[in-house]
Scaffold this motif. Structure first.
Motif, PDB file in Angstrom:
ATOM      1  N   ALA A  69      25.092  11.902  27.391  1.00  0.00           N
ATOM      2  CA  ALA A  69      24.476  11.145  28.483  1.00  0.00           C
ATOM      3  C   ALA A  69      24.967  11.648  29.832  1.00  0.00           C
ATOM      4  CB  ALA A  69      24.795   9.653  28.343  1.00  0.00           C
ATOM      5  N   VAL A  70      26.170  12.223  29.859  1.00  0.00           N
ATOM      6  CA  VAL A  70      26.741  12.725  31.106  1.00  0.00           C
ATOM      7  C   VAL A  70      26.441  14.204  31.280  1.00  0.00           C
ATOM      8  CG1 VAL A  70      28.901  13.057  32.377  1.00  0.00           C
ATOM      9  CG2 VAL A  70      28.573  10.990  31.013  1.00  0.00           C
ATOM     10  N   ASP A  71      26.581  14.958  30.193  1.00  0.00           N
ATOM     11  CA  ASP A  71      26.437  16.406  30.239  1.00  0.00           C
ATOM     12  C   ASP A  71      25.434  16.866  29.180  1.00  0.00           C
ATOM     13  OD1 ASP A  71      26.882  19.097  30.748  1.00  0.00           O
ATOM     14  OD2 ASP A  71      28.682  19.192  29.509  1.00  0.00           O
ATOM     15  N   PRO A  72      24.127  16.601  29.376  1.00  0.00           N
ATOM     16  CA  PRO A  72      23.144  17.005  28.360  1.00  0.00           C
ATOM     17  C   PRO A  72      22.972  18.521  28.334  1.00  0.00           C
ATOM     18  CG  PRO A  72      22.031  16.128  30.273  1.00  0.00           C
ATOM     19  CD  PRO A  72      23.501  15.937  30.506  1.00  0.00           C
ATOM     20  N   HIS A 119      25.828   5.174  32.670  1.00  0.00           N
ATOM     21  CA  HIS A 119      26.281   3.863  32.215  1.00  0.00           C
ATOM     22  C   HIS A 119      25.323   2.753  32.634  1.00  0.00           C
ATOM     23  CE1 HIS A 119      29.920   5.833  30.952  1.00  0.00           C
ATOM     24  NE2 HIS A 119      30.021   6.355  32.149  1.00  0.00           N
ATOM     25  N   GLY A 120      24.201   3.129  33.200  1.00  0.00           N
ATOM     26  CA  GLY A 120      23.221   2.144  33.643  1.00  0.00           C
ATOM     27  C   GLY A 120      22.133   1.924  32.610  1.00  0.00           C
ATOM     28  N   PRO A 121      21.232   1.006  32.879  1.00  0.00           N
ATOM     29  CA  PRO A 121      20.193   0.666  31.895  1.00  0.00           C
ATOM     30  C   PRO A 121      19.105   1.718  31.743  1.00  0.00           C
ATOM     31  CG  PRO A 121      19.889  -0.598  33.910  1.00  0.00           C
ATOM     32  CD  PRO A 121      21.183   0.151  34.064  1.00  0.00           C
ATOM     33  N   GLN A 122      19.018   2.676  32.660  1.00  0.00           N
ATOM     34  CA  GLN A 122      17.956   3.682  32.544  1.00  0.00           C
ATOM     35  C   GLN A 122      18.288   4.760  31.514  1.00  0.00           C
ATOM     36  OE1 GLN A 122      19.334   2.980  35.632  1.00  0.00           O
ATOM     37  NE2 GLN A 122      17.750   1.546  36.255  1.00  0.00           N
ATOM     38  N   VAL A 123      19.559   4.897  31.116  1.00  0.00           N
ATOM     39  CA  VAL A 123      19.952   5.888  30.123  1.00  0.00           C
ATOM     40  C   VAL A 123      20.246   5.134  28.826  1.00  0.00           C
ATOM     41  CG1 VAL A 123      21.626   7.648  29.492  1.00  0.00           C
ATOM     42  CG2 VAL A 123      20.887   7.446  31.858  1.00  0.00           C
ATOM     43  N   TYR A 124      19.499   5.474  27.772  1.00  0.00           N
ATOM     44  CA  TYR A 124      19.714   4.799  26.498  1.00  0.00           C
ATOM     45  C   TYR A 124      19.472   5.786  25.368  1.00  0.00           C
ATOM     46  CZ  TYR A 124      14.632   4.424  26.714  1.00  0.00           C
ATOM     47  OH  TYR A 124      13.311   4.702  26.829  1.00  0.00           O
ATOM     48  N   ALA A 125      20.140   5.537  24.256  1.00  0.00           N
ATOM     49  CA  ALA A 125      20.004   6.408  23.098  1.00  0.00           C
ATOM     50  C   ALA A 125      18.742   6.042  22.337  1.00  0.00           C
ATOM     51  CB  ALA A 125      21.225   6.277  22.196  1.00  0.00           C
ATOM     52  N   PRO A 126      18.020   7.035  21.827  1.00  0.00           N
ATOM     53  CA  PRO A 126      16.791   6.735  21.091  1.00  0.00           C
ATOM     54  C   PRO A 126      17.041   6.172  19.703  1.00  0.00           C
ATOM     55  CG  PRO A 126      17.192   9.080  21.089  1.00  0.00           C
ATOM     56  CD  PRO A 126      18.245   8.463  21.972  1.00  0.00           C
ATOM     57  N   GLY A 127      18.269   6.169  19.229  1.00  0.00           N
ATOM     58  CA  GLY A 127      18.572   5.625  17.909  1.00  0.00           C
ATOM     59  C   GLY A 127      19.171   6.670  17.000  1.00  0.00           C
ATOM     60  N   LEU A 128      19.770   6.215  15.937  1.00  0.00           N
ATOM     61  CA  LEU A 128      20.373   7.135  14.983  1.00  0.00           C
ATOM     62  C   LEU A 128      19.294   7.787  14.138  1.00  0.00           C
ATOM     63  CD1 LEU A 128      23.355   4.948  13.806  1.00  0.00           C
ATOM     64  CD2 LEU A 128      23.410   6.864  15.382  1.00  0.00           C
ATOM     65  N   ARG A 137      18.043  14.873  19.872  1.00  0.00           N
ATOM     66  CA  ARG A 137      17.720  13.522  20.343  1.00  0.00           C
ATOM     67  C   ARG A 137      18.707  13.024  21.396  1.00  0.00           C
ATOM     68  NH1 ARG A 137      15.458   9.890  15.644  1.00  0.00           N
ATOM     69  NH2 ARG A 137      14.776   8.845  17.485  1.00  0.00           N
ATOM     70  N   PRO A 138      18.790  13.718  22.531  1.00  0.00           N
ATOM     71  CA  PRO A 138      19.721  13.264  23.570  1.00  0.00           C
ATOM     72  C   PRO A 138      19.245  11.933  24.150  1.00  0.00           C
ATOM     73  CG  PRO A 138      18.284  14.947  24.452  1.00  0.00           C
ATOM     74  CD  PRO A 138      17.996  14.859  22.965  1.00  0.00           C
ATOM     75  N   PRO A 139      20.126  11.222  24.819  1.00  0.00           N
ATOM     76  CA  PRO A 139      19.728   9.951  25.435  1.00  0.00           C
ATOM     77  C   PRO A 139      18.588  10.148  26.433  1.00  0.00           C
ATOM     78  CG  PRO A 139      22.105  10.148  25.392  1.00  0.00           C
ATOM     79  CD  PRO A 139      21.560  11.469  24.960  1.00  0.00           C
ATOM     80  N   VAL A 140      17.731   9.151  26.532  1.00  0.00           N
ATOM     81  CA  VAL A 140      16.610   9.182  27.468  1.00  0.00           C
ATOM     82  C   VAL A 140      17.173   9.134  28.890  1.00  0.00           C
ATOM     83  CG1 VAL A 140      14.566   7.931  28.241  1.00  0.00           C
ATOM     84  CG2 VAL A 140      15.089   8.067  25.807  1.00  0.00           C
ATOM     85  N   ASN A 141      16.655   9.961  29.776  1.00  0.00           N
ATOM     86  CA  ASN A 141      17.081  10.100  31.171  1.00  0.00           C
ATOM     87  C   ASN A 141      18.498  10.642  31.303  1.00  0.00           C
ATOM     88  OD1 ASN A 141      14.643   9.164  32.228  1.00  0.00           O
ATOM     89  ND2 ASN A 141      15.301   7.039  32.056  1.00  0.00           N
TER      90      ASN A 141
END
Length: 174
Positions: free
Chosen positions: A76-79, A96-105, A85-89
């Motif tokens: 999420a910090v260093d894509p 650490h904000g709500p715009q970055v989230y993992a798409p799931g396992l 499947r990296p975190p979205v955004n």
């Protein structure tokens, strides 16, 4: 009979081989128990118990930790382009904000493990294109409707009504 003193001053209770201690003192005439107690740091017949005092290492002689494997990296910090499947955004918004989230396992939830190719619409008897494959998050009724439209004959369409959502996705999900 040997007088045995505990390494812990004032201990009262059971000791090695059932020797009972009262205020740090116990007695035994069994030579094996006496030898064990001597080797384990108990005092025997007035000899004080041996107490190990740990030696502090000289910090100039201590080597640093040895890294095994690759260093940990937060996608999420260093894509990186090769991330699966990296975190979205990732890398664009506050990690650490709500715009970055993992798409799931992988394999969990409603998302496929790998990206699935979109099915190509096929022409049905009317010459019309059949509807596209529904997302996995759709209810089983939607999947049954889609599977029935993809069935090759009435027997297969009847079988669709008995299938679970997982079976429908496996067979008709592409």
């Amino acid at each position: 009979m040997a007088r045995i003193t505990t390494p812990v001053p004032g201990y009262s209770g059971p000791g090695p081989a059932g020797v009972m201690f009262q205020d740090g003192v116990g007695h035994s005439d069994n030579q094996a128990v006496i030898d064990y107690c001597r080797s384990a740091g108990y005092g025997i017949d007035g000899e004080p118990p041996e107490r190990d005092t740990p030696q502090m290492p000289d910090p100039r002689e201590v080597t640093g930790p040895v890294q095994i494997g690759a260093p940990a990296r937060d996608a999420a910090v260093d894509p990186r382009p090769g991330d699966f499947r990296p975190p979205v955004n990732a890398g664009e918004a506050n990690p650490h904000g709500p715009q970055v989230y993992a798409p799931g396992l992988p394999g969990g939830g409603h998302q496929p493990t790998a990206l699935a190719a979109e099915p190509t619409p096929s022409a049905n008897e009317d010459g019309q294109n059949s509807p596209g494959r529904p997302p996995q998050s759709e209810p089983v009724a939607v999947w049954r409707e889609y599977a029935a439209s993809q069935a090759k004959d009435s027997d297969e369409a009847a079988e669709v009504e008995k299938m679970t959502k997982a079976e429908l996705i496996k067979k008709y999900g592409g």
